[in-house]
Design an enzyme around this catalytic site. Sequence first.
Site, PDB file in Angstrom:
ATOM      1  N   HIS A   1     171.679  82.398 -23.716  1.00  0.00           N
ATOM      2  CA  HIS A   1     172.406  81.323 -24.384  1.00  0.00           C
ATOM      3  C   HIS A   1     173.113  80.444 -23.347  1.00  0.00           C
ATOM      4  O   HIS A   1     173.386  80.895 -22.241  1.00  0.00           O
ATOM      5  CB  HIS A   1     173.525  81.877 -25.283  1.00  0.00           C
ATOM      6  CG  HIS A   1     173.118  82.938 -26.241  1.00  0.00           C
ATOM      7  ND1 HIS A   1     172.977  82.694 -27.590  1.00  0.00           N
ATOM      8  CD2 HIS A   1     172.864  84.258 -26.070  1.00  0.00           C
ATOM      9  CE1 HIS A   1     172.651  83.820 -28.209  1.00  0.00           C
ATOM     10  NE2 HIS A   1     172.578  84.777 -27.311  1.00  0.00           N
ATOM     11  N   TYR A   2     173.466  79.210 -23.729  1.00  0.00           N
ATOM     12  CA  TYR A   2     174.521  78.499 -23.013  1.00  0.00           C
ATOM     13  C   TYR A   2     175.767  78.489 -23.887  1.00  0.00           C
ATOM     14  O   TYR A   2     175.697  78.593 -25.117  1.00  0.00           O
ATOM     15  CB  TYR A   2     174.114  77.083 -22.602  1.00  0.00           C
ATOM     16  CG  TYR A   2     173.691  76.120 -23.679  1.00  0.00           C
ATOM     17  CD1 TYR A   2     174.490  75.828 -24.788  1.00  0.00           C
ATOM     18  CD2 TYR A   2     172.482  75.439 -23.567  1.00  0.00           C
ATOM     19  CE1 TYR A   2     174.109  74.919 -25.753  1.00  0.00           C
ATOM     20  CE2 TYR A   2     172.092  74.524 -24.541  1.00  0.00           C
ATOM     21  CZ  TYR A   2     172.905  74.274 -25.621  1.00  0.00           C
ATOM     22  OH  TYR A   2     172.524  73.376 -26.585  1.00  0.00           O
ATOM     23  N   THR A   3     176.922  78.362 -23.239  1.00  0.00           N
ATOM     24  CA  THR A   3     178.185  78.463 -23.973  1.00  0.00           C
ATOM     25  C   THR A   3     178.605  77.158 -24.627  1.00  0.00           C
ATOM     26  O   THR A   3     179.361  77.175 -25.596  1.00  0.00           O
ATOM     27  CB  THR A   3     179.318  78.901 -23.034  1.00  0.00           C
ATOM     28  OG1 THR A   3     179.460  77.922 -21.987  1.00  0.00           O
ATOM     29  CG2 THR A   3     179.030  80.271 -22.432  1.00  0.00           C
TER      30      THR A   3
ATOM     31  N   GLU B   1     175.436  85.115 -22.246  1.00  0.00           N
ATOM     32  CA  GLU B   1     175.925  83.734 -22.305  1.00  0.00           C
ATOM     33  C   GLU B   1     176.108  83.206 -20.882  1.00  0.00           C
ATOM     34  O   GLU B   1     176.653  83.898 -20.023  1.00  0.00           O
ATOM     35  CB  GLU B   1     177.263  83.670 -23.045  1.00  0.00           C
ATOM     36  CG  GLU B   1     177.175  83.956 -24.531  1.00  0.00           C
ATOM     37  CD  GLU B   1     176.867  82.720 -25.354  1.00  0.00           C
ATOM     38  OE1 GLU B   1     176.695  81.628 -24.761  1.00  0.00           O
ATOM     39  OE2 GLU B   1     176.807  82.852 -26.594  1.00  0.00           O
TER      40      GLU B   1
ATOM     41  N   HIS C   1     167.956  81.617 -27.368  1.00  0.00           N
ATOM     42  CA  HIS C   1     168.485  81.535 -28.731  1.00  0.00           C
ATOM     43  C   HIS C   1     167.629  80.608 -29.578  1.00  0.00           C
ATOM     44  O   HIS C   1     167.413  80.851 -30.775  1.00  0.00           O
ATOM     45  CB  HIS C   1     169.940  81.043 -28.677  1.00  0.00           C
ATOM     46  CG  HIS C   1     170.739  81.421 -29.872  1.00  0.00           C
ATOM     47  ND1 HIS C   1     172.061  81.061 -30.031  1.00  0.00           N
ATOM     48  CD2 HIS C   1     170.429  82.133 -30.989  1.00  0.00           C
ATOM     49  CE1 HIS C   1     172.514  81.536 -31.180  1.00  0.00           C
ATOM     50  NE2 HIS C   1     171.546  82.178 -31.778  1.00  0.00           N
TER      51      HIS C   1
ATOM     52  N   ASP D   1     169.855  76.293 -27.493  1.00  0.00           N
ATOM     53  CA  ASP D   1     170.179  76.914 -26.204  1.00  0.00           C
ATOM     54  C   ASP D   1     169.146  77.993 -25.828  1.00  0.00           C
ATOM     55  O   ASP D   1     168.565  78.613 -26.714  1.00  0.00           O
ATOM     56  CB  ASP D   1     171.599  77.507 -26.222  1.00  0.00           C
ATOM     57  CG  ASP D   1     171.870  78.451 -27.382  1.00  0.00           C
ATOM     58  OD1 ASP D   1     171.481  78.140 -28.512  1.00  0.00           O
ATOM     59  OD2 ASP D   1     172.485  79.506 -27.160  1.00  0.00           O
TER      60      ASP D   1
END
Length: 269
Positions: free
Chosen positions: A55-57, A119, A163, A173
């Site tokens: 994921h990215y945050t 993440e 994700h 993401d």
Amino acid sequence: MLFTPALRRLTTLAIVSLLSACAQSPIIKLDNGLAVDTSLNAVGQNSRVRQIVLHYTAGDTPTSLKVLSQQDVSSHYLITDDKTPVVYRLVEEERRAWHAGVSHWGEHRDLNTSSIGIEIVNAGRLADGQWAPYSDAQIETVIRLLQDLVQRHRITPDNIVGHSDIAPQRKTDPGPLFPWKRLAQAGLGRWYDPQTVAYYQQEFALALPSINTVQQQLAKLGYNVPTHGQWDRATQNVLAAFQMHYRPSVYDGQLDAETAAILAALNQH
């Protein structure tokens, strides 16, 4: 009694041995006082982990740490965007982190139950429509963490996903700038053979495969996609997620010869 140096050494060794034996006792006690013997370890078992989801945050490090540790969303690991990235473990691997949400990959639903979530601190899509890049240090840290997780949990390449792969109707993401090919070159993820793609691309330049064929091939790779043979919005969203992973130069969800060729090449494995 007088202790000679030799006797002192023997006494010290005896105490150390006793403490070591106590520390390694197979008997543990639960909070309610019940004693449990852990001396046996069954052969018939394996890891609960089947996938790793990246994921990215969409936020900075302080915000991401606060959200992921204090709200009803979490991940097993967080990798910061520092010059030398810091890796935080926020949830123990044997426990269920809340990172995937409504999700589907292959035969698995509810990927919170079967996956480890990572993440990466990254802003994601910016206000001008561009995407925030990942640093080399972050990707190297991702690779090192993945190498350990893959080895310990025996994760197969097709189960290292984003994700957007497991929730293509609502997530983007880790985005089109995440270097999936670089991970695959490190043995961490699935990729395609360029020569096979070139062969299929010549064929599909003359005539694209049917929508039903494309849906079936996406489903074979693990995507949750309709298989009714209609070119609907849900199918386009899945194809866009596939493109973002394997052909990020254009991820408009429209079928073209290159996308069809990559899809066919991946399905040969």
